[in-house]
Design a protein around this motif. Structure first.
Motif, short mmCIF file in Angstrom:
data_model
loop_
_atom_site.label_atom_id
_atom_site.label_comp_id
_atom_site.label_asym_id
_atom_site.label_seq_id
_atom_site.Cartn_x
_atom_site.Cartn_y
_atom_site.Cartn_z
N ALA A 148 29.88 -12.47 72.05
CA ALA A 148 29.61 -13.75 72.71
C ALA A 148 29.75 -13.61 74.23
CB ALA A 148 30.56 -14.82 72.18
N LEU A 149 30.76 -12.88 74.68
CA LEU A 149 30.95 -12.69 76.12
C LEU A 149 29.80 -11.88 76.70
CD1 LEU A 149 32.60 -12.97 78.68
CD2 LEU A 149 33.93 -10.97 77.99
N VAL A 201 30.31 -18.91 76.22
CA VAL A 201 31.12 -18.23 75.20
C VAL A 201 31.59 -19.24 74.15
CG1 VAL A 201 33.25 -16.94 74.77
CG2 VAL A 201 31.88 -16.43 76.81
#
Length: 442
Positions: free
Chosen positions: A276-277, A428
């Motif tokens: 996600a990051l 995120v």
């Protein structure tokens, strides 16, 4: 004939290492490539192989000793009159016509094969102030005082010109004491000299070994502490927080554990948080930058070396996954598993901790809800992940038990303003609340 094996430069610019353990003793036979000892630098623990066959003649330092790079640590009797290794043979060429290497000195070497004499040999000093090195055009002479990086930093902070400091260390190296002495007026130095030695004399008398344990600050822990202080007081930190429902992410973790493409790989929430990051950085590439003070430039990186903070018996280290942005989910899972396993075994190499761009620290594994993480030096952002807990949450208009966590993003406010930092953290959070966006946003 006897050959001497010197402490090599096992990292980028490291000047010393502590001998943790000897694997051989005098009289033991050794073979080329055999690991003879384990040393700890300011970066990590490293095993050193010997570069020739023979019988151990002597161990020059006991375990627990800190040794400077270039010092002989073991002597080996080698049968026959084999010539010395190629590296020392280059020494005469480096000295020809008075030419020497640039002041920054040491060349990269293979771990365990020592440092070439031509790269570490110092020219005779003129006076007691500095090392003289001819300029490359042969028309001028440059001077560079001999001092380790921490001592140079101390001198800079105290406003001391190292060229004016008289060195007291071996081989003309300037010590911390020399720098402190240069700050005080000359007449006061003799009067105050006994003071530093008087304090330790009283310390043992008041020290209760039953009620207190004293641990030397060295190695990885010492380097980490200094790095954190430098980061905190160099980069202006800003931290933002968001609390999110990660129930869907936890369900996806369970589904991926049964996926054939993930067979044999470690699948956990950290994997999806990392992904996600990486997606958020792709959508907001300006966050993946560095501040170049020397050139007064912002360096935007087109790659992501994703750091993962890992607690080890020797202290906190932050190895990173190179080019993490280019990895598929299975590849990322494999890289994370290898990184964590290597760190726990204390085998992380110095190279694995160089060049990080963004870091994740998972404080949730300790049951902590969140924190205000300090940036890894040279990086622009660090994401702290809190504990994932079952909590009451408003879901579709009703209060239900949901898996909830808190994320904290610290960033360098010179590089990342509030809008950019908020966008990254929001992205995120949105992905972890609805992980299908990993596909649509990737």
């Amino acid at each position: 004939m006897a050959r001497e094996f010197k402490m090599p430069d096992v990292g980028e610019g490291l000047t010393e290492a502590e001998i943790l353990k000897w694997y051989v003793q005098p009289g033991d036979s050794v073979e080329d490539g055999q690991v003879v000892c384990e040393v700890e630098t300011a970066k990590a623990a490293v095993e050193l192989p010997i570069p020739y066959d023979g019988v151990v003649k002597a161990l020059l330092f006991p375990e627990g000793t800190t040794v400077d790079v270039g010092q002989v640590i073991i002597s080996v009797d080698v049968a026959g009159d084999a010539p010395e290794p190629a590296a020392p043979a280059a020494e005469p060429e480096a000295e020809t016509e008075g030419e020497a290497e640039a002041p920054q000195g040491r060349q990269p070497v293979l771990v365990g094969y020592g440092v070439a004499e031509s790269s570490t040999k110092r020219r005779a000093r003129k006076g007691a102030e500095s090392e003289s090195v001819p300029a490359t055009n042969g028309t001028a002479t440059l001077t560079r005082p001999l001092a380790k990086p921490p001592v140079r930093k101390l001198a800079k902070d105290l406003g001391v010109d190292l060229a004016a400091v008289i060195p007291s260390g071996s081989d003309g190296i300037i010590t911390r004491e020399d720098v402190h002495a240069a700050v005080a007026p000359a007449p006061e130095v003799p009067a105050q000299a006994p003071a530093p030695t008087a304090a330790p004399a009283t310390a043992p008398a008041s020290y209760d070994s039953v009620r207190e344990t004293r641990i030397p600050i060295k190695g990885v822990r010492k380097a980490t502490a200094q790095a954190m202080v430098n980061s905190k007081f160099t980069a202006p930190h800003v931290t933002e927080f968001v609390t999110i429902d990660v129930t869907r992410t936890m369900k996806l973790v369970e589904e991926l554990k049964g996926d054939k493409d993930m067979a044999g790989l470690r699948v956990n929430p950290l994997l999806l948080i990392s992904k996600a990051l990486l997606v958020a950085i792709k959508r907001n590439p300006e966050v993946n930058s560095a501040w170049d003070e020397a050139n007064q430039e912002i360096v935007q990186k087109h790659y992501v070396n994703l750091g993962i903070a890992a607690a080890t018996p020797r202290g906190l280290i932050v190895p990173n996954i190179k080019d993490a942005q280019a990895k598929t989910l299975p590849e990322l899972a494999s890289a994370l598993g290898e990184l964590v396993s290597t760190a726990r075994e204390g085998k992380t190499s110095p190279a694995a901790m160089q060049g990080g761009t963004v870091t994740i620290t998972n404080v949730g594994v300790f049951g902590v809800d969140t924190g205000t993480p300090i940036l890894n030096p040279g990086e622009s952002a660090i994401l702290a992940v809190g504990a994932i807990k079952l909590q009451p949450w408003v879901h579709k208009g009703k209060v239900k038990p949901r898996q909830v966590t808190t994320l904290a993003l610290s960033f360098d406010h010179r590089l990342v303003d509030g809008e950019l930092g908020s966008k990254v953290l929001a992205d995120v959070a949105a992905i972890l609340e609805r992980p299908k966006r990993l596909i649509t946003w990737a």
